[in-house]
Scaffold this motif. Structure first.
Motif, short mmCIF file in Angstrom:
data_model
loop_
_atom_site.label_atom_id
_atom_site.label_comp_id
_atom_site.label_asym_id
_atom_site.label_seq_id
_atom_site.Cartn_x
_atom_site.Cartn_y
_atom_site.Cartn_z
N VAL A 1 2.92 -5.38 -4.55
CA VAL A 1 2.80 -6.49 -3.67
C VAL A 1 5.11 -6.43 -3.62
O VAL A 1 5.33 -7.37 -3.09
CB VAL A 1 2.97 -7.65 -5.53
N MET A 2 5.69 -6.06 -4.73
CA MET A 2 6.71 -6.08 -4.60
C MET A 2 7.67 -5.47 -3.44
O MET A 2 8.35 -5.97 -2.78
CB MET A 2 7.74 -5.84 -6.18
N ALA B 1 0.00 -1.12 -10.25
CA ALA B 1 -0.12 -0.63 -9.08
C ALA B 1 -0.73 -1.36 -8.04
O ALA B 1 0.60 -1.89 -7.19
CB ALA B 1 -1.87 -0.23 -8.62
N ILE B 2 -0.96 -2.91 -8.65
CA ILE B 2 -0.89 -4.16 -7.26
C ILE B 2 0.37 -5.06 -7.26
O ILE B 2 0.69 -4.90 -6.54
CB ILE B 2 -1.72 -5.28 -7.97
N PRO C 1 1.43 4.12 -5.99
CA PRO C 1 0.12 3.86 -5.27
C PRO C 1 -0.03 4.10 -4.18
O PRO C 1 -0.92 3.69 -3.45
CB PRO C 1 -0.67 2.15 -5.87
N PHE C 2 1.20 3.98 -3.64
CA PHE C 2 0.89 4.15 -1.76
C PHE C 2 0.90 5.21 -1.42
O PHE C 2 0.01 4.69 -0.14
CB PHE C 2 2.76 4.03 -2.04
N ALA C 3 1.14 6.31 -1.72
CA ALA C 3 0.40 8.09 -1.97
C ALA C 3 -1.57 7.53 -0.92
O ALA C 3 -1.84 8.26 0.18
CB ALA C 3 0.33 9.16 -2.67
N SER C 4 -2.16 7.29 -2.09
CA SER C 4 -3.31 6.80 -1.95
C SER C 4 -3.82 5.66 -0.55
O SER C 4 -4.52 6.22 0.34
CB SER C 4 -4.00 6.57 -3.41
#
Lengths: 326, 326
Positions: free
Chosen positions: B125-126, B120-121, B101-104
């Motif tokens: 978080v990790m 995604a969350i 989900p980093f790109a968005s």
């Protein structure tokens, strides 16, 4: 003249209400010597405004339990509890007659039962510590600790706590410390009696644990004890347990075995004044004498490190005037 | 005559030193009404000798954090922290440009990033909460909580604590209660600031956690945060967390969502006087208004049960004179 005298009385009344009486020796069961001196020096330095001062909130003290706050010979007291429970539960488990380690145990052959090593102990612990609710287990522990007696000393196990350590706990608390137990023993085996025995409430007890599960029984929520390890609070687990439960690094820690080494190192590695102590079991007459080669409470690496680092090693025979409360 | 006057002075001095001044309203930010009355009634009954009296050691109060002690809209503040960390760490992770989900997230598309749901969350978080030592993480959290501001309210997140709840915490402590946080939020995300914000020390914070591991770095022991869940302190996990960390059942518990229901039921199921409270977010002007259909802080089943059982439901709009500290 009358006015002066009465003014003096007023002053005396106010002073007596605000200044504590000069304290008697807070550690009467400790013989004068280096160990006692190092404890008192440490406490006085961290409570006195100046470079070594530590705010009350950070005065965290952690104590191992087995062999540090109470005795641990000839077998860990929690194992004695488990063995007693096997005997009590045997009528409900006819299959145990033919199943090790229970079969040997029920014939009175402890050595045979424990010949299976850790897996055998695991089986005994799970058979006796799980399946019931947390409240039921608490009652079982309370009943055992108020009735079962030590085979040699012939006293309740909870009376085999060390009088000098009780004085140390009270002395620390009187000086603003919060005292915690950090033990490899079961957290729920200790909590039912630590408040009465040590003045340490359940929320300040850290220990090994099994998993629990919320269930509804008769419409009421209960926590059921599951036969699954949650956490082992020993060796490298002790700093992990301290971090999880306390969230602050202790400034004082006391242990008695290699199982405490990482807790002691973790404590010592903090900044500022630190106190690290070991109870060395040197008194074969009044208690037991054991260290490097003992299977219970092995004290080998930690003893070397204590000497190398200048930690306080309490020589039970020399340093303690009393062992158990009278 | 002089003697009598001076005797009177002595008595007055003693009395003034021992009797507290008649207390001002301990809950000034609470409007008079059923909620405030039920709190004061409960506290007075458990501290007054008689059939409802509860000894100090058993006066355990547990509070959810998100939505109960501080705000939780438009996203949980810990998620806001994680998103800020993704941005801060992006230069060290060029691969994130092509990886959801980093790109968005890095394109400013929060909705797109969170479209992946819980996995995604979990990834976010990790990526932001693990790999460092516990002390490094503490510093990161401290820096964020003393600099990052809420997008709508434009205040530090730690200033978005509820003034009426601060008064309640202080009122309980003044009456011998020990106050605990029991939150689904990360235990190590909360501990760096709860003492200052709420007067709740680290050892009285219970929350979700990841596993940690003891390592030696530069010869010093450190605890490294691992990308592995240790415990989720939410829903049925809350009574488990309470049992593990506190070892006693609370006599008072406060929450605001269905995630707190089991903690509230667990508290209510104990014997003797119990207080069970819910914060109901009803104030769209001063805070937010949401309950049954909200994705954050869903309050549905717990609201029904509160009404059925007569628990105290705090109507934020009606019951609170102030929301945040001034």
């Amino acid at each position: 003249m009358k006015l002066t005298i009465l003014f003096a009385i007023v002053v005396l009344v106010i002073v007596s209400l605000t200044v504590p009486v000069f304290a008697a020796d807070p550690l009467p069961s400790w013989n004068d010597g280096a160990a006692k001196q190092s404890i008192v020096n440490f406490v006085q330095r961290v409570i006195t405004p100046g470079k070594d001062f530590v705010p009350v909130a950070e005065r965290i003290a952690t104590f191992d339990n087995d062999g540090t706050l109470w005795a641990e010979q000839p077998i860990y007291f929690q194992l004695a509890f488990a063995l007693d429970r096997v005997k009590a539960l045997a009528p409900q488990h006819p299959e145990w007659k033919d199943k090790e380690p229970f079969a040997s145990l029920l014939k009175g052959d402890l050595k045979g039962a424990l010949a299976g090593g850790e897996p055998a102990i695991f089986q005994i612990v799970m058979a006796t510590h799980t399946g019931m609710t947390t409240e039921e287990f608490e009652q079982i522990v309370k009943e055992w600790t108020t009735t079962a007696k030590h085979p040699k000393i012939k006293r309740l196990y909870t009376e085999m706590v060390y009088q000098p350590m009780l004085e140390l706990l009270a002395y620390l608390r009187a000086n603003g410390f919060k005292t915690f137990i950090v033990s490899g023993g079961g957290i729920e085996f200790m909590r039912p009696w630590t408040e009465k025995a040590y003045g340490i409430p359940p929320e300040q007890v850290v220990g090994s644990s099994i998993k629990t599960k919320l269930e509804l029984r008769d419409g009421k929520p209960v926590l059921v004890r599951l036969p699954e390890i949650n956490f082992i609070d020993d060796k490298a687990g002790k700093p992990v347990g301290i971090n999880e439960h306390i969230g602050r690094r202790p400034i004082l820690a006391f242990g008695n075995s290699d199982g405490d080494l990482q807790m002691l190192q973790w404590t010592a590695a903090g900044s500022g004044m630190r106190f690290v102590g070991l109870v060395h079991h040197t008194d074969a007459d009044r208690e037991w004498a054991y260290d490097r080669t003992s299977h219970i409470g092995t004290l080998d690496k930690a003893l070397d490190e204590a000497k190398a680092k200048g930690w306080t090693v309490v020589d039970m025979k020399k340093d303690w005037r009393e062992i158990y409360p009278k």
